[in-house]
Design an enzyme around this catalytic site. Structure first.
Site, mmCIF file in Angstrom:
data_model
loop_
_atom_site.group_PDB
_atom_site.id
_atom_site.type_symbol
_atom_site.label_atom_id
_atom_site.label_comp_id
_atom_site.label_asym_id
_atom_site.label_seq_id
_atom_site.Cartn_x
_atom_site.Cartn_y
_atom_site.Cartn_z
ATOM 1 N N LYS A 44 0.843 -1.202 0.000
ATOM 2 C CA LYS A 44 0.000 0.000 0.000
ATOM 3 C C LYS A 44 0.880 1.255 0.000
ATOM 4 O O LYS A 44 1.911 1.278 0.673
ATOM 5 C CB LYS A 44 -0.892 -0.016 1.249
ATOM 6 C CG LYS A 44 -1.720 1.245 1.479
ATOM 7 C CD LYS A 44 -2.854 1.404 0.504
ATOM 8 C CE LYS A 44 -3.606 2.727 0.715
ATOM 9 N NZ LYS A 44 -4.489 3.065 -0.419
ATOM 10 N N CYS A 127 -1.979 10.439 -6.035
ATOM 11 C CA CYS A 127 -3.158 10.167 -5.208
ATOM 12 C C CYS A 127 -4.123 11.355 -5.309
ATOM 13 O O CYS A 127 -3.753 12.481 -4.972
ATOM 14 C CB CYS A 127 -2.775 9.933 -3.748
ATOM 15 S SG CYS A 127 -4.261 9.659 -2.748
HETATM 16 C C1 SIN Z 1 -6.026 6.245 -1.593
HETATM 17 O O1 SIN Z 1 -5.584 5.669 -0.593
HETATM 18 O O2 SIN Z 1 -6.717 7.269 -1.510
HETATM 19 C C2 SIN Z 1 -5.733 5.698 -2.945
HETATM 20 C C3 SIN Z 1 -4.300 5.815 -3.267
HETATM 21 C C4 SIN Z 1 -4.043 6.507 -4.541
HETATM 22 O O3 SIN Z 1 -4.985 6.889 -5.260
HETATM 23 O O4 SIN Z 1 -2.897 6.720 -4.870
#
Ligand code: SIN
Length: 308
Positions: A44, A127
């Site tokens: 993640k 993000c």
């Molecule tokens: C998120 O955690 O909001 C998604 C991650 C991303 O879009 O890079």
């Protein structure tokens, strides 16, 4: 094997891996990926400090994909550095994904992961789900500032997770930076940011954060992802490995990305919906399709899109 590939010189035993996104935040989740048909273990996207992420509902399945505004819920980069030695026994490439809230954060995390047990470092510049923090990769000056500060920090290959671009001038500008700073791989695309899905019954958006504006994923965005892969392949082939992300749910989808020029594909929405068995299924479907079409390897078909 037919579907072996390489990303930035690192061997992947198949063409399909998880995207940084769903179900890859905890050690238990990463071990499930490690034991699956995923070619690598993608973590993640992490931040310097742990984050709870955005308020719920923040992930909603849709008929043709999903909308999400997770807000980077993660355990903080130091935990992922500790996970890496525990994942080494699975003998698969481990990929860290870093998402800074400022340039210094990127420097701190890349420096630390360069000294860790991960094999590759994906730098998430895209993000869309942080309130008042625009996606870095839409700001070419900030992108260059980040790249200039992280590119000399170590020998592990660095990659960029890119947002969708819709203009050839933008593909070219990013490609120039990729060449200048010797980026080794790119993952394209992240979700299409700041989209809105409305439920006509409740008369509300379907997700809560950012008044309902969130990242669109799945089938909806496959043509946008294919176009990005193709555009960057034409600009950067042989200079960078490309991972396609967006709407891969079958071997046929993976084959389309392969024709466009992708060295591998990453899967998020289908993984969230189907679980870790999707990697083996999609790899198998791709292998069967390649055999049926008479290709002896993914390399033989890579980038071989024919023009009308
Ligand atoms: C998120 O955690 O909001 C998604 C991650 C991303 O879009 O890079």
């Amino acid at each position: 094997m037919f579907i072996k590939t390489k990303i930035a010189g690192v061997e992947f035993n198949s063409y399909v891996l998880n995207a940084s996104g769903p179900n890859d935040s905890t050690l238990e989740e990463l071990e499930i990926i490690a034991k699956s048909g995923s070619a690598a273990i993608m973590m993640k996207s992490c931040t310097v400090e742990p984050r709870k992420g955005n308020p719920e509902p923040r992930y909603v399945r849709l008929p043709l994909g999903s909308i999400q505004s997770m807000g980077l819920p993660n355990k903080g980069y130091q935990e992922y550095i500790k996970f890496a030695p525990q994942l080494k026994k699975f003998n698969k490439p481990i990929i860290a994904s870093v998402a800074g809230l400022c340039t210094d954060d990127y420097v701190k995390m890349v420096e630390a992961f360069q000294k860790s047990d991960v094999n590759l470092i994906e730098v998430n510049l895209s993000c869309p789900n942080l309130e008042a923090k625009p996606q870095v990769a839409y700001d070419f000056e900030q992108t260059e500032e980040v790249l200039s500060r992280i590119s000399g920090l170590g020998k592990k290959p660095l990659g960029l997770k890119l947002p969708p671009y819709f203009e050839f001038a933008h593909f070219q500008q990013i490609a120039e930076l990729i060449r200048k700073y010797k980026v080794s791989f790119i993952s394209c695309i992240n979700s299409v940011g700041n989209t809105l899905i409305i439920d006509p019954e409740t008369e509300t958006p379907v997700i809560k954060p950012k008044k309902g504006f969130g990242g669109l994923c799945g089938d909806y965005i496959k043509p946008i992802a294919l176009a990005s892969v193709r555009a960057f392949y034409e600009l950067l082939k042989d200079k960078v490995s490309i991972m396609g992300v967006g709407g891969v749910k079958s071997g046929t989808d993976a084959f389309e990305f392969l024709l466009a020029g992708a060295d591998a594909v990453q899967i998020a929405t289908t993984f969230e919906k189907e679980g870790a068995s999707c990697f083996e299924r999609i790899n198998k479907e791709l292998e069967e399709l390649l055999k049926r079409k008479g290709y002896a390897s993914v390399q033989e078909a890579k980038g071989k899109l024919k023009y009308l």
